[in-house]
Design an enzyme around this catalytic site. Structure first.
Site, PDB file in Angstrom:
ATOM      1  N   ALA A  74       0.852  -1.198   0.000  1.00 56.53           N
ATOM      2  CA  ALA A  74       0.000   0.000   0.000  1.00 56.53           C
ATOM      3  C   ALA A  74       0.884   1.242   0.000  1.00 56.53           C
ATOM      4  CB  ALA A  74      -0.906  -0.006   1.224  1.00 56.53           C
ATOM      5  N   THR A  75       1.975   1.190   0.735  1.00 56.92           N
ATOM      6  CA  THR A  75       2.883   2.342   0.794  1.00 56.92           C
ATOM      7  C   THR A  75       3.366   2.718  -0.609  1.00 56.92           C
ATOM      8  OG1 THR A  75       3.619   1.714   3.008  1.00 56.92           O
ATOM      9  CG2 THR A  75       5.082   3.166   1.761  1.00 56.92           C
ATOM     10  N   ASN A 155      -6.612   3.532  10.585  1.00 54.69           N
ATOM     11  CA  ASN A 155      -5.958   2.340  11.116  1.00 54.69           C
ATOM     12  C   ASN A 155      -5.776   2.361  12.629  1.00 54.69           C
ATOM     13  OD1 ASN A 155      -4.154   4.437   9.925  1.00 54.69           O
ATOM     14  ND2 ASN A 155      -2.618   3.355  11.122  1.00 54.69           N
ATOM     15  N   GLN A 183      -7.207  -0.456   5.203  1.00 57.76           N
ATOM     16  CA  GLN A 183      -7.926  -1.108   6.311  1.00 57.76           C
ATOM     17  C   GLN A 183      -9.335  -1.546   5.913  1.00 57.76           C
ATOM     18  OE1 GLN A 183      -6.699  -2.118   9.128  1.00 57.76           O
ATOM     19  NE2 GLN A 183      -4.736  -1.061   9.136  1.00 57.76           N
ATOM     20  N   HIS A 205      -1.401  -8.074   2.936  1.00 56.19           N
ATOM     21  CA  HIS A 205      -1.142  -8.675   4.259  1.00 56.19           C
ATOM     22  C   HIS A 205      -2.152  -8.247   5.316  1.00 56.19           C
ATOM     23  CE1 HIS A 205       0.848  -5.301   6.540  1.00 56.19           C
ATOM     24  NE2 HIS A 205       0.994  -4.828   5.315  1.00 56.19           N
ATOM     25  N   THR A 244      10.199  -7.368 -12.214  1.00 53.94           N
ATOM     26  CA  THR A 244       9.569  -8.670 -12.484  1.00 53.94           C
ATOM     27  C   THR A 244       8.395  -8.894 -11.545  1.00 53.94           C
ATOM     28  OG1 THR A 244      11.692  -9.544 -13.202  1.00 53.94           O
ATOM     29  CG2 THR A 244      10.023 -11.169 -12.591  1.00 53.94           C
ATOM     30  N   CYS A 329       3.590   1.490  12.487  1.00 53.97           N
ATOM     31  CA  CYS A 329       4.624   2.415  12.022  1.00 53.97           C
ATOM     32  C   CYS A 329       4.960   3.423  13.102  1.00 53.97           C
ATOM     33  CB  CYS A 329       4.168   3.147  10.783  1.00 53.97           C
ATOM     34  SG  CYS A 329       3.677   2.010   9.524  1.00 53.97           S
TER      35      CYS A 329
HETATM   36  N1  PLP Z   1      -2.464   2.880   5.088  1.00 54.50           N
HETATM   37  C1  PLP Z   1      -3.037   2.381   6.191  1.00 54.50           C
HETATM   38  C2  PLP Z   1      -4.355   2.915   6.622  1.00 54.50           C
HETATM   39  C3  PLP Z   1      -2.413   1.367   6.917  1.00 54.50           C
HETATM   40  O1  PLP Z   1      -2.998   0.866   8.005  1.00 54.50           O
HETATM   41  C4  PLP Z   1      -1.153   0.898   6.476  1.00 54.50           C
HETATM   42  C5  PLP Z   1      -0.432  -0.126   7.254  1.00 54.50           C
HETATM   43  O2  PLP Z   1      -0.628  -0.293   8.433  1.00 54.50           O
HETATM   44  C6  PLP Z   1      -0.612   1.439   5.303  1.00 54.50           C
HETATM   45  C7  PLP Z   1      -1.291   2.432   4.645  1.00 54.50           C
HETATM   46  C8  PLP Z   1       0.705   0.954   4.761  1.00 54.50           C
HETATM   47  O3  PLP Z   1       0.599  -0.390   4.419  1.00 54.50           O
HETATM   48  P1  PLP Z   1       1.911  -1.241   4.048  1.00 54.50           P
HETATM   49  O4  PLP Z   1       2.786  -1.164   5.240  1.00 54.50           O
HETATM   50  O5  PLP Z   1       1.400  -2.601   3.782  1.00 54.50           O
HETATM   51  O6  PLP Z   1       2.519  -0.597   2.876  1.00 54.50           O
END
Ligand code: PLP
Length: 384
Positions: A74-75, A155, A183, A205, A244, A329
């Site tokens: 997602a990041t 989150n 989320q 994940h 890849t 995080c």
């Molecule tokens: N956005 C939200 C709302 C999240 O909860 C998270 C991870 O906790 C992320 C973005 C980032 O996800 P990832 O660490 O899988 O890139």
């Protein structure tokens, strides 16, 4: 109860065994391990499997297969969405991005980065209950706004933003709209055909798929979204994300999403009952606070403060009950939750707060145990 009670599903989830089993067929010499960009037999097979996964994911979130782009997380999707758009406007007089102070760090830090490139960021405040102030959002949009980026579900506190209405506002004003749905995908049914969302990000994940794979949805419509890629190389994913493709990860994500989607309504109902049960069992502990709100929040997340109980001590006391002191995080780099700060909590109360997040393996027996445990341990810590 000696075994581990995992209540940190918003941070990450264990891989479903069915997912792991499926993924293992794409890794070894006996499997479909070929490079999906190669035109040999194994490569073509891998590519076909990836395209089937793309179709499956698209069907589940109500998009077209051409709108699904695979990334590592997602990041990465969030970075590609925001920077990818902004890089088109560095010499334009359109200079504004609108977001909220409650976003995940992947959005906030990306915004901090583009600020250095001359982009101006407007942070919309939340109402006291943690929900975004839509009135304020609408007022802040001008002809100089490029993009609005807002999360669906928070989150840390689980509050739900009205992304349908925000989408309508953005469409009316002809502004790009990006949604961080990390989320919500796998827990909430989305039908992107019916929503005015241009870009949407998520990670596998969070719904019992593997780490290291994510999606960026990019709406295909008349007002074409031109994203500048972050990674250059072999030109995979229509040149938007070179590298890849990780067949096993993509297949795993697709399988995990199918499993989650099959039970989506039933599971949400079950978790809602468990969250209510937990809250009813602990709400009379003296000095307890519910951070955010109960009514307009995800059943999968609850954030609680216990006056004069330091969360790090509580988490040590809770031993094999795994919860979080904040988002995963935040615990690494930031000492204090920016989300709880935005709700107006004092530093003491922020440091007395824990996030409990429920998931597929959470049982009623576990919740009963946690209720008893919290009632006793809060008293014990306060006495010591
Ligand atoms: N956005 C939200 C709302 C999240 O909860 C998270 C991870 O906790 C992320 C973005 C980032 O996800 P990832 O660490 O899988 O890139």
């Amino acid at each position: 109860m000696k075994k581990l009670i995992y209540l940190d599903y918003a941070s990450t989830t264990p891989i479903d065994k069915r997912v792991l089993n499926k993924m293992s067929k794409y890794l070894t010499i006996k499997g479909i391990f070929g490079n999906p960009s190669s035109s040999n037999y194994l490569g073509i097979k891998a590519k076909n499997e990836i395209e089937n996964a793309r179709i499956n994911i698209a069907n589940i979130i109500g998009s077209l297969k051409e709108e699904i782009f695979f990334t590592s997380s997602a990041t990465e999707s969030i970075n590609l969405a925001i920077k990818g758009i902004i890089y088109n406007y560095l010499t334009s007089n359109k200079k504004y991005v609108i977001t909220s102070i409650l976003e995940h760090k992947s959005v906030l830090e990306t915004c901090n980065f583009i600020k250095k490139l001359g982009i101006k960021i407007i942070y919309i405040k939340n109402l006291n209950n943690g929900i975004l102030n839509l009135h304020s959002l609408e007022k802040k949009i001008t002809e100089k706004t490029i993009l609005v980026s807002i999360m669906h579900i928070n989150n840390e506190i689980g509050t739900i933003n009205d992304i349908k209405t925000i989408g309508k506002i953005c469409k009316k004003k002809n502004i790009f709209f990006h949604v961080d749905a990390t989320q919500s995908v796998g827990k909430y049914s989305l039908n992107l055909k019916k929503m005015n969302i241009n870009l949407l990000s998520f990670s596998a994940h969070k719904f019992y798929g593997p780490k290291g794979i994510g999606v960026l949805y990019i709406k295909k419509n008349k007002s074409k979204i031109n994203l500048i890629p972050l990674l250059h190389g072999g030109g995979q994913e229509k040149g938007l994300r070179s590298g890849t493709l990780a067949t096993h990860q993509i297949i795993g994500m697709s399988k995990a999403l199918s499993i989650a989607n099959d039970e989506i309504k039933k599971e949400k109902k079950r978790i809602k009952v468990l969250k209510k049960k937990l809250w009813n069992g602990i709400k009379n502990i003296s000095g307890i606070y519910l951070n955010g709100n109960f009514k307009n929040s995800s059943p999968y997340i609850i954030n609680l403060g216990f006056k004069n109980v330091f969360n790090k001590i509580l988490m040590i006391e809770m031993k094999n009950i795994i919860v979080s002191s904040s988002s995963a995080c935040n615990t690494n780099k930031y000492n204090i939750s920016h989300v709880l700060q935005a709700l107006g909590l004092t530093k003491n109360l922020i440091q007395s707060s824990i996030r409990i997040s429920f998931g597929r393996f959470t049982t009623e027996e576990e919740i009963n145990f946690v209720i008893k445990y919290l009632n006793n341990s809060i008293k014990r810590i306060r006495k010591s």
